[in-house]
Scaffold this motif. Structure first.
Motif, PDB file in Angstrom:
ATOM      1  N   VAL A 163      29.718 -20.904  20.548  1.00  0.00           N
ATOM      2  CA  VAL A 163      29.919 -22.126  20.697  1.00  0.00           C
ATOM      3  C   VAL A 163      30.310 -22.791  22.169  1.00  0.00           C
ATOM      4  O   VAL A 163      29.719 -23.134  22.438  1.00  0.00           O
ATOM      5  CB  VAL A 163      31.911 -22.131  20.018  1.00  0.00           C
ATOM      6  N   ARG A 164      30.705 -21.653  22.781  1.00  0.00           N
ATOM      7  CA  ARG A 164      30.956 -22.236  24.596  1.00  0.00           C
ATOM      8  C   ARG A 164      29.497 -21.659  24.667  1.00  0.00           C
ATOM      9  O   ARG A 164      29.148 -23.018  25.550  1.00  0.00           O
ATOM     10  CB  ARG A 164      31.349 -21.006  25.231  1.00  0.00           C
ATOM     11  N   SER A 165      28.335 -20.332  24.436  1.00  0.00           N
ATOM     12  CA  SER A 165      27.047 -20.940  24.497  1.00  0.00           C
ATOM     13  C   SER A 165      26.534 -22.206  24.517  1.00  0.00           C
ATOM     14  O   SER A 165      25.167 -22.852  25.365  1.00  0.00           O
ATOM     15  CB  SER A 165      26.488 -19.887  24.867  1.00  0.00           C
ATOM     16  N   SER A 166      26.167 -22.688  22.840  1.00  0.00           N
ATOM     17  CA  SER A 166      25.838 -23.845  23.035  1.00  0.00           C
ATOM     18  C   SER A 166      26.182 -24.905  23.785  1.00  0.00           C
ATOM     19  O   SER A 166      24.921 -26.240  24.293  1.00  0.00           O
ATOM     20  CB  SER A 166      25.762 -24.462  21.394  1.00  0.00           C
ATOM     21  N   LYS A 167      27.367 -25.107  23.998  1.00  0.00           N
ATOM     22  CA  LYS A 167      27.502 -26.402  25.231  1.00  0.00           C
ATOM     23  C   LYS A 167      27.023 -26.108  26.749  1.00  0.00           C
ATOM     24  O   LYS A 167      27.057 -26.870  27.463  1.00  0.00           O
ATOM     25  CB  LYS A 167      29.574 -26.156  25.736  1.00  0.00           C
ATOM     26  N   ALA A 168      27.432 -24.803  27.445  1.00  0.00           N
ATOM     27  CA  ALA A 168      26.470 -24.431  27.995  1.00  0.00           C
ATOM     28  C   ALA A 168      25.039 -24.602  28.540  1.00  0.00           C
ATOM     29  O   ALA A 168      24.941 -24.999  29.291  1.00  0.00           O
ATOM     30  CB  ALA A 168      26.734 -22.863  29.104  1.00  0.00           C
ATOM     31  N   LEU A 169      24.301 -24.283  27.114  1.00  0.00           N
ATOM     32  CA  LEU A 169      23.171 -24.736  27.129  1.00  0.00           C
ATOM     33  C   LEU A 169      22.908 -25.975  27.760  1.00  0.00           C
ATOM     34  O   LEU A 169      21.505 -26.450  27.790  1.00  0.00           O
ATOM     35  CB  LEU A 169      22.677 -24.627  25.780  1.00  0.00           C
ATOM     36  N   THR A 170      23.532 -27.138  26.825  1.00  0.00           N
ATOM     37  CA  THR A 170      23.673 -28.527  27.107  1.00  0.00           C
ATOM     38  C   THR A 170      23.880 -28.689  28.569  1.00  0.00           C
ATOM     39  O   THR A 170      22.911 -29.698  28.781  1.00  0.00           O
ATOM     40  CB  THR A 170      24.534 -29.486  26.124  1.00  0.00           C
ATOM     41  N   VAL A 171      24.726 -28.351  28.884  1.00  0.00           N
ATOM     42  CA  VAL A 171      25.098 -28.826  30.358  1.00  0.00           C
ATOM     43  C   VAL A 171      24.332 -28.236  31.118  1.00  0.00           C
ATOM     44  O   VAL A 171      23.153 -28.448  32.320  1.00  0.00           O
ATOM     45  CB  VAL A 171      26.751 -27.701  30.838  1.00  0.00           C
ATOM     46  N   MET A 172      23.153 -26.871  31.052  1.00  0.00           N
ATOM     47  CA  MET A 172      22.403 -26.528  31.724  1.00  0.00           C
ATOM     48  C   MET A 172      21.139 -27.974  31.455  1.00  0.00           C
ATOM     49  O   MET A 172      19.989 -27.511  32.318  1.00  0.00           O
ATOM     50  CB  MET A 172      21.778 -24.657  31.465  1.00  0.00           C
ATOM     51  N   GLN A 173      20.739 -27.867  30.746  1.00  0.00           N
ATOM     52  CA  GLN A 173      19.225 -28.768  29.986  1.00  0.00           C
ATOM     53  C   GLN A 173      19.828 -30.196  31.098  1.00  0.00           C
ATOM     54  O   GLN A 173      18.612 -30.561  31.434  1.00  0.00           O
ATOM     55  CB  GLN A 173      19.626 -29.558  28.636  1.00  0.00           C
ATOM     56  N   ASP A 174      20.922 -30.031  30.756  1.00  0.00           N
ATOM     57  CA  ASP A 174      21.117 -31.712  31.626  1.00  0.00           C
ATOM     58  C   ASP A 174      20.495 -31.970  33.193  1.00  0.00           C
ATOM     59  O   ASP A 174      20.090 -32.285  33.903  1.00  0.00           O
ATOM     60  CB  ASP A 174      22.796 -32.573  30.733  1.00  0.00           C
ATOM     61  N   CYS A 175      21.015 -30.471  33.667  1.00  0.00           N
ATOM     62  CA  CYS A 175      21.150 -29.932  34.995  1.00  0.00           C
ATOM     63  C   CYS A 175      19.912 -29.742  35.384  1.00  0.00           C
ATOM     64  O   CYS A 175      19.334 -29.887  36.647  1.00  0.00           O
ATOM     65  CB  CYS A 175      22.069 -28.775  35.318  1.00  0.00           C
ATOM     66  N   GLY A 176      18.920 -29.594  34.695  1.00  0.00           N
ATOM     67  CA  GLY A 176      17.086 -29.747  34.541  1.00  0.00           C
ATOM     68  C   GLY A 176      16.994 -28.106  34.461  1.00  0.00           C
ATOM     69  O   GLY A 176      15.801 -28.426  35.249  1.00  0.00           O
ATOM     70  N   TYR A 177      16.941 -27.499  34.292  1.00  0.00           N
ATOM     71  CA  TYR A 177      17.056 -25.845  33.767  1.00  0.00           C
ATOM     72  C   TYR A 177      15.590 -26.134  33.254  1.00  0.00           C
ATOM     73  O   TYR A 177      15.646 -26.668  32.462  1.00  0.00           O
ATOM     74  CB  TYR A 177      17.964 -25.554  32.451  1.00  0.00           C
ATOM     75  N   ILE A 178      14.647 -25.148  33.106  1.00  0.00           N
ATOM     76  CA  ILE A 178      13.318 -25.647  32.669  1.00  0.00           C
ATOM     77  C   ILE A 178      13.312 -24.064  31.771  1.00  0.00           C
ATOM     78  O   ILE A 178      13.145 -24.606  30.586  1.00  0.00           O
ATOM     79  CB  ILE A 178      12.280 -24.927  33.612  1.00  0.00           C
ATOM     80  N   GLU A 179      14.044 -23.213  31.684  1.00  0.00           N
ATOM     81  CA  GLU A 179      13.444 -22.322  30.498  1.00  0.00           C
ATOM     82  C   GLU A 179      15.189 -21.169  30.308  1.00  0.00           C
ATOM     83  O   GLU A 179      15.810 -20.316  30.916  1.00  0.00           O
ATOM     84  CB  GLU A 179      13.032 -21.096  30.986  1.00  0.00           C
ATOM     85  N   VAL A 180      15.324 -21.487  29.094  1.00  0.00           N
ATOM     86  CA  VAL A 180      17.300 -21.133  28.731  1.00  0.00           C
ATOM     87  C   VAL A 180      17.393 -21.312  27.285  1.00  0.00           C
ATOM     88  O   VAL A 180      17.002 -21.879  26.602  1.00  0.00           O
ATOM     89  CB  VAL A 180      18.082 -22.477  29.244  1.00  0.00           C
ATOM     90  N   TYR A 181      17.417 -19.981  27.001  1.00  0.00           N
ATOM     91  CA  TYR A 181      17.652 -19.275  25.423  1.00  0.00           C
ATOM     92  C   TYR A 181      18.969 -18.981  24.873  1.00  0.00           C
ATOM     93  O   TYR A 181      19.804 -18.531  26.190  1.00  0.00           O
ATOM     94  CB  TYR A 181      16.902 -18.492  25.140  1.00  0.00           C
ATOM     95  N   ASN A 182      19.602 -19.763  23.906  1.00  0.00           N
ATOM     96  CA  ASN A 182      20.878 -19.385  23.437  1.00  0.00           C
ATOM     97  C   ASN A 182      21.001 -17.821  22.954  1.00  0.00           C
ATOM     98  O   ASN A 182      20.078 -18.219  21.700  1.00  0.00           O
ATOM     99  CB  ASN A 182      22.068 -20.519  23.359  1.00  0.00           C
TER     100      ASN A 182
END
Length: 121
Positions: free
Chosen positions: A84-103
């Motif tokens: 749950v938290r990592s899914s929310k963190a994934l959204t934060v990271m996507q919004d911050c402009g991270y290039i490559e993130v795996y959850n």
């Protein structure tokens, strides 16, 4: 195509199974630009985490600003207790402009169910 389209970098933002995560860790183990990020609380982290992971608590009030300051060019794999938290963190990271993130789907819970190791070091 506009100039802004040409400069846009495609993000890789994916949910992966614990099995895929383990393979990714094996493939990237010697890559200094690969970071395993555990977004659980420090207490949860200390009770057992994926070897090599760093801990940044999603519930910390400064999580978003902390993530905005990190190197967005590196590859990140994120996990939490159940996903749950990592899914929310994934959204934060996507919004911050991270290039490559795996959850990791299902978080540490599914990692353990899959029989994969954790460390307390």
């Amino acid at each position: 195509m506009s100039e802004s389209d040409e400069n846009e970098i495609e993000q890789i933002i994916r949910n992966i199974s614990p099995e895929e995560a383990l393979e990714l860790i094996k493939d990237m183990q010697d890559d200094p630009d690969f970071i395993i990020l555990d977004v659980r609380t420090p207490k949860e982290f200390e009770s057992g985490h994926i070897e090599g992971a760093i801990n940044i608590d999603f519930r910390d009030e400064n999580f978003a600003s902390t993530m905005d300051e990190r190197d967005k060019e590196k590859k990140y794999m994120i996990c939490c207790g159940s996903g749950v938290r990592s899914s929310k963190a994934l959204t934060v990271m996507q919004d911050c402009g991270y290039i490559e993130v795996y959850n990791i789907l299902g978080g540490i819970r599914m990692w353990k169910v899959s029989g994969f190791p954790l460390t307390e070091e």
